[in-house]
Design an enzyme around this catalytic site. Structure first.
Site, short mmCIF file in Angstrom:
data_model
loop_
_atom_site.label_atom_id
_atom_site.label_comp_id
_atom_site.label_asym_id
_atom_site.label_seq_id
_atom_site.Cartn_x
_atom_site.Cartn_y
_atom_site.Cartn_z
N CYS A 1 53.89 28.52 39.92
CA CYS A 1 53.39 27.19 40.27
C CYS A 1 53.79 26.16 39.21
O CYS A 1 54.96 25.83 39.10
CB CYS A 1 51.87 27.26 40.51
N HIS B 1 50.88 32.08 44.27
CA HIS B 1 50.20 32.74 43.15
C HIS B 1 50.00 34.23 43.37
O HIS B 1 48.92 34.63 43.86
CB HIS B 1 48.83 32.09 42.94
N GLU C 1 49.26 36.37 41.19
CA GLU C 1 48.18 36.83 40.31
C GLU C 1 46.80 36.61 40.91
O GLU C 1 45.81 37.15 40.41
CB GLU C 1 48.29 36.14 38.93
#
Lengths: 221, 76
Positions: free
Chosen positions: A87, A195, A197
């Site tokens: 990002c 994302h 994660e």
């Protein structure tokens, strides 16, 4: 594997990526402040987290890309140390020049914050070795400036060299050729807007993102 | 010495803000607005002996992303 997460003023996914790295590698990453000039020695992965460094002032990622730590990140990338930019981290990587193109305001002007469907475009990089090309995955996105642009020659080269890692499978932000993530010439620097994660365990609604970290660990160990 | 630096998106780079502004002008009844491009203006006060090369370097290194933006320098 020793890992590092660079923390900029305004990073807000630094802890998320730190948790993902700790879960997968078994060791907590070193959190490196942007104003430092050195990274830990024998580092195996550098992560530039998501967030809004410097409040996206000037351009997203522009001021972070001129931080003191960046010289060390560039030097490590040139030595072949994998660098993962998620990002805002992707925006910073393009501003540094480690990845081509730029990320501009979403086509619809909206801040997009939801899960999106993606396709793994290429599984030959260390970052995507945990997937098979063509795999459908879902990652969350949360960005205002995720519209990837580059000139046609650059886009053709990225495609020709298999450097598009992830593509959007649905309309998200107007990115050229639905590009969600790209790697550099060597395949050791990945920038992506979604994302992974935030999708590493069942409580997140799935673990599609975990395979990115596991594949990376397997590929570089 | 005051200088102005105007940064604009290169032709061909989508400008969603410009498009939204164009649409709003149309909604207000202003006919014939064929296009709007939004940009940024920096007013910078520099030492009088600052040379052109230094100002150009400021633009290239930070103020403009030359992948997507053009810049123009004006002296007050």
């Amino acid at each position: 594997m020793k890992t590092a997460v660079v923390v900029f003023p305004g990073s807000n996914c630094d802890r998320d990526v730190a948790v993902a790295l700790r879960e997968v590698t078994g060791t907590a990453p070193t959190m490196v402040w942007h104003g430092d000039s050195d990274l830990p020695g024998d580092i195996g992965l550098i992560a530039l987290p998501g967030g809004f460094s410097y409040g996206d002032y000037l351009r997203c990622g522009a001021i972070a890309a001129r931080s003191p730590i960046v010289a060390a990140v560039k030097a490590a990338a040139e030595r072949g140390v994998p660098v993962l930019g998620i990002c805002n981290g992707f925006q910073i990587l393009t501003e540094i020049g480690l990845l081509p193109g730029a990320l501009i305001r979403n086509q619809g002007l909206d801040f997009v914050c939801r899960d999106v469907a993606l396709t793994v475009a290429n599984d030959r990089s260390a970052f995507t070795s945990g997937y098979t090309a063509g795999d459908a995955v879902r990652f969350p996105v949360a960005h205002h400036d995720g519209n990837y642009v580059a000139d046609e020659a650059v886009l053709d080269r990225l495609e020709g060299e298999g450097r598009v890692a992830f593509r959007y499978a649905e309309a998200v932000n107007g990115s050229a050729r639905d590009i969600a993530g790209i790697v550099d010439e060597r395949g050791t620097v990945l920038g992506l807007m979604p994302h992974p994660e935030r999708r590493i365990e069942a409580a997140h609604g799935g673990n599609d993102g975990r395979r990115l970290f596991e594949g990376l660990l397997a590929a570089v160990s | 010495m005051k200088i102005r630096i105007i940064v604009t998106l290169k032709p061909g780079v989508l400008d969603p803000q410009g498009k939204a502004i164009q649409h709003a002008l149309g909604s207000l009844g202003f006919a014939g607005v064929a296009d709007v491009r939004a940009g940024k203006l920096f007013e910078i006060d520099v030492a009088d002996d600052t040379d052109d090369a230094a100002i150009d370097a400021m633009c290239r290194q930070l103020l403009a992303n030359t992948v997507i933006e053009n810049y123009r320098i004006e002296r007050a």
